[in-house]
Motif scaffolding. Structure first.
Motif, PDB file in Angstrom:
ATOM      1  N   ARG A 165       0.561  -1.388  -0.409  1.00 18.09           N
ATOM      2  CA  ARG A 165       0.087   0.004  -0.146  1.00 18.09           C
ATOM      3  C   ARG A 165       0.774   1.326   0.446  1.00 18.09           C
ATOM      4  NH1 ARG A 165      -5.302  -0.156   2.368  1.00 18.09           N
ATOM      5  NH2 ARG A 165      -5.498  -2.622   2.221  1.00 18.09           N
ATOM      6  N   LYS A 202       1.048   3.944  -2.880  1.00 21.44           N
ATOM      7  CA  LYS A 202       0.669   5.548  -2.675  1.00 21.44           C
ATOM      8  C   LYS A 202       1.877   6.785  -3.070  1.00 21.44           C
ATOM      9  CE  LYS A 202      -2.344   4.859   1.533  1.00 21.44           C
ATOM     10  NZ  LYS A 202      -2.545   5.447   2.472  1.00 21.44           N
ATOM     11  N   GLY A 221      -9.494   1.274   4.507  1.00 22.48           N
ATOM     12  CA  GLY A 221      -8.426   0.815   3.499  1.00 22.48           C
ATOM     13  C   GLY A 221      -8.636   0.862   2.349  1.00 22.48           C
ATOM     14  N   CYS A 275      -5.725   2.276  10.089  1.00 17.86           N
ATOM     15  CA  CYS A 275      -7.737   2.805   9.221  1.00 17.86           C
ATOM     16  C   CYS A 275      -8.575   3.165  10.111  1.00 17.86           C
ATOM     17  CB  CYS A 275      -8.005   2.099   8.876  1.00 17.86           C
ATOM     18  SG  CYS A 275      -6.984   0.670   6.779  1.00 17.86           S
ATOM     19  N   ASP A 286      -7.803   8.061   1.804  1.00 19.71           N
ATOM     20  CA  ASP A 286      -7.955   6.478   2.374  1.00 19.71           C
ATOM     21  C   ASP A 286      -8.831   6.519   2.829  1.00 19.71           C
ATOM     22  OD1 ASP A 286      -5.251   4.658   2.791  1.00 19.71           O
ATOM     23  OD2 ASP A 286      -4.944   6.861   3.252  1.00 19.71           O
ATOM     24  N   ILE A 323      -8.378   2.710  -1.035  1.00 20.11           N
ATOM     25  CA  ILE A 323      -7.068   3.890  -1.715  1.00 20.11           C
ATOM     26  C   ILE A 323      -7.556   4.669  -2.695  1.00 20.11           C
ATOM     27  CG2 ILE A 323      -4.736   4.319  -1.659  1.00 20.11           C
ATOM     28  CD1 ILE A 323      -3.850   2.089   0.039  1.00 20.11           C
ATOM     29  N   THR A 356      -9.350  -2.755  -0.766  1.00 16.09           N
ATOM     30  CA  THR A 356      -9.746  -3.378   0.201  1.00 16.09           C
ATOM     31  C   THR A 356     -10.074  -4.768   0.349  1.00 16.09           C
ATOM     32  OG1 THR A 356      -9.250  -1.918   1.790  1.00 16.09           O
ATOM     33  CG2 THR A 356     -10.084  -4.378   3.011  1.00 16.09           C
TER      34      THR A 356
END
Ligand code: GLV
Ligand code: MN
Ligand code: MN
Length: 416
Positions: A44, A48, A64, A174, A60, A66, A128
């Protein structure tokens, strides 16, 4: 908009796929990246970094998921969504899902380089837990986004250690409430997911692109069998309540139900069998099974689910053991939006790339995105149709073709 201007940097994309594959708890070529484990968290962060380097704005959500957005000239309009997942089942390969996330990034970078100014924003999503590995339920992120899964049910999902989704997501950093994950109505104008086919048809027919017309209907059952454990020498055969023997009958009944459905589209698999205590000299006193049942149509799928339930009850009755059956999910199929399929087909025509209209037998986050906007999927061939295995493979050329089609389809949907 001139299609020749869309140039895909396939060397960069291939390198990024390789880098992403390093985040794994199993040795290469096998990839294992389970939700919110260290490899998943590192993947992750890696993603990013790439999104930020492309100048995208990143968000986010509390589950979770993204989001990385490339703003359009009219950013108040509903965006065009694209993306997939980067979690990976145990001992799988490097292309399932990842091609749809990194490929979407490459498509956006290719569009940025054209200098075109698109009207709608393009938003890449990394969903997620598309895979059900950790919590027994696939597409957790897209189910939540599309109001297909109540926040309270998601929060209470438990992994095999008894930890809840709520606990695990908080520990992963999160924040915020799951109630805020559903997207507002009209958030997306359309959603396009690129994915490897996970079947052999495109390769067999030498067609580089599949445009998905519908996604098959998946269902899953978790079965807990409780009998009696005991000494493998001391307990005589008539006195036993052996749950693994019942499980064996059930596993074969699952296979039989699909085989005897009379439909090539019916498939059924028992993919999890956990035996307690798991010692050679102890009678299995408890077994946990997880069963996956699918069809392109709802009614035959549900018929198999009913037959499997009956087989479980019969086996448990005959053997005097307890069986608890939990229906983890039973989702209807989804049709692709005509306008999204048309955009994919138009992109293929412009690139003079043959395209086959086809059904997706695997499920994808697009199954749930279809509930909130028109969805479509771009399939690319994978070697021998292999997936969910370490030797899963799609060639750089196959991926590059998919990315070009994705870029042009996104551009058409976003408008200029
Ligand atoms: C997705 O991974 C599926 O099982 O179809
Ligand atoms: Mn998968
Ligand atoms: Mn996938």
């Amino acid at each position: 908009m001139e299609s020749a201007k869309v140039e895909v940097n396939v060397a960069r994309l291939t390198k990024e796929l390789e880098q992403l594959a390093q985040f794994s708890e199993t040795d290469p070529p096998a990839v294992t990246r389970i939700l919110f484990t260290q490899p998943d968290l590192k993947a992750r962060a890696f993603l990013k970094g790439l999104f930020a380097a492309a100048g995208l704005s990143i968000r986010d959500d509390p589950a979770g998921n993204i989001f990385a957005r490339w703003p359009g000239s009219d950013s108040a309009l509903p965006a065009v969504g694209t993306g997939s997942h980067t979690d990976a089942i145990p001992f799988s390969g490097r292309y399932d899902g990842t091609v749809g996330v990194l490929g979407a990034l490459e498509a956006v970078r290719a569009l940025q380089a054209t200098g075109w100014r698109l009207r709608r924003s393009i938003e890449i999503v990394m969903f997620t837990s598309e895979e059900p590995t950790r919590f027994g339920l696939g597409c957790v992120g897209s189910r939540l986004m599309s109001r297909s899964l109540p926040a309270a049910r998601a929060a209470a999902l438990k992994d095999s250690s008894g930890a809840t989704f709520e606990e695990v997501r908080r520990a992963a950093g999160c924040s915020g409430e799951l109630e805020s994950v559903p997207l507002p109505v009209g958030h997306y104008f359309a959603f396009v997911e690129m994915h490897i086919e996970q079947g052999p048809l495109l390769e067999r027919e030498a067609i580089p692109i599949g445009a998905v017309s519908a996604i098959a209907a998946p269902a899953a059952l978790r079965v807990r069998l409780e009998g009696e454990s005991g000494h493998a020498g001391g307990v005589l055969m008539p006195d036993r309540k052996d749950t693994l023997c019942a499980a064996a009958e059930i596993v074969l009944a699952v296979e039989r139900a699909a085989n005897e459905s009379g439909r090539a589209d019916s498939v059924a698999t028992t993919g999890v069998c956990k035996v307690h205590p798991g010692a050679v000299n102890a009678i299995p006193g408890r077994v946990l099974l997880e069963i996956d049942i699918r069809d392109t149509q709802l009614e035959p799928r549900d018929r198999i689910v009913a037959q499997v339930r009956q087989a479980i009850a019969q086996s448990a009755d005959r053997r005097g053991i307890r069986a608890e059956v939990e229906l983890l999910n039973a989702d209807p199929p989804a049709e692709a939006g005509r306008e999204v399929v048309s955009a994919i087909q138009a992109a293929c025509r412009r690139l003079e790339t043959p395209c086959k209209l086809m059904v997706s037998r695997a499920y994808h986050d697009a199954l749930f995105m279809a509930r909130i906007c028109p969805m479509g999927m771009i399939f690319i061939p994978c070697k021998d149709g292999i997936s969910h295995r370490p030797d899963e493979y799609s060639s750089p050329d196959a991926i590059a073709k998919g990315v070009r089609v994705l870029a042009l389809a996104l551009a058409e949907l976003a408008g200029s």
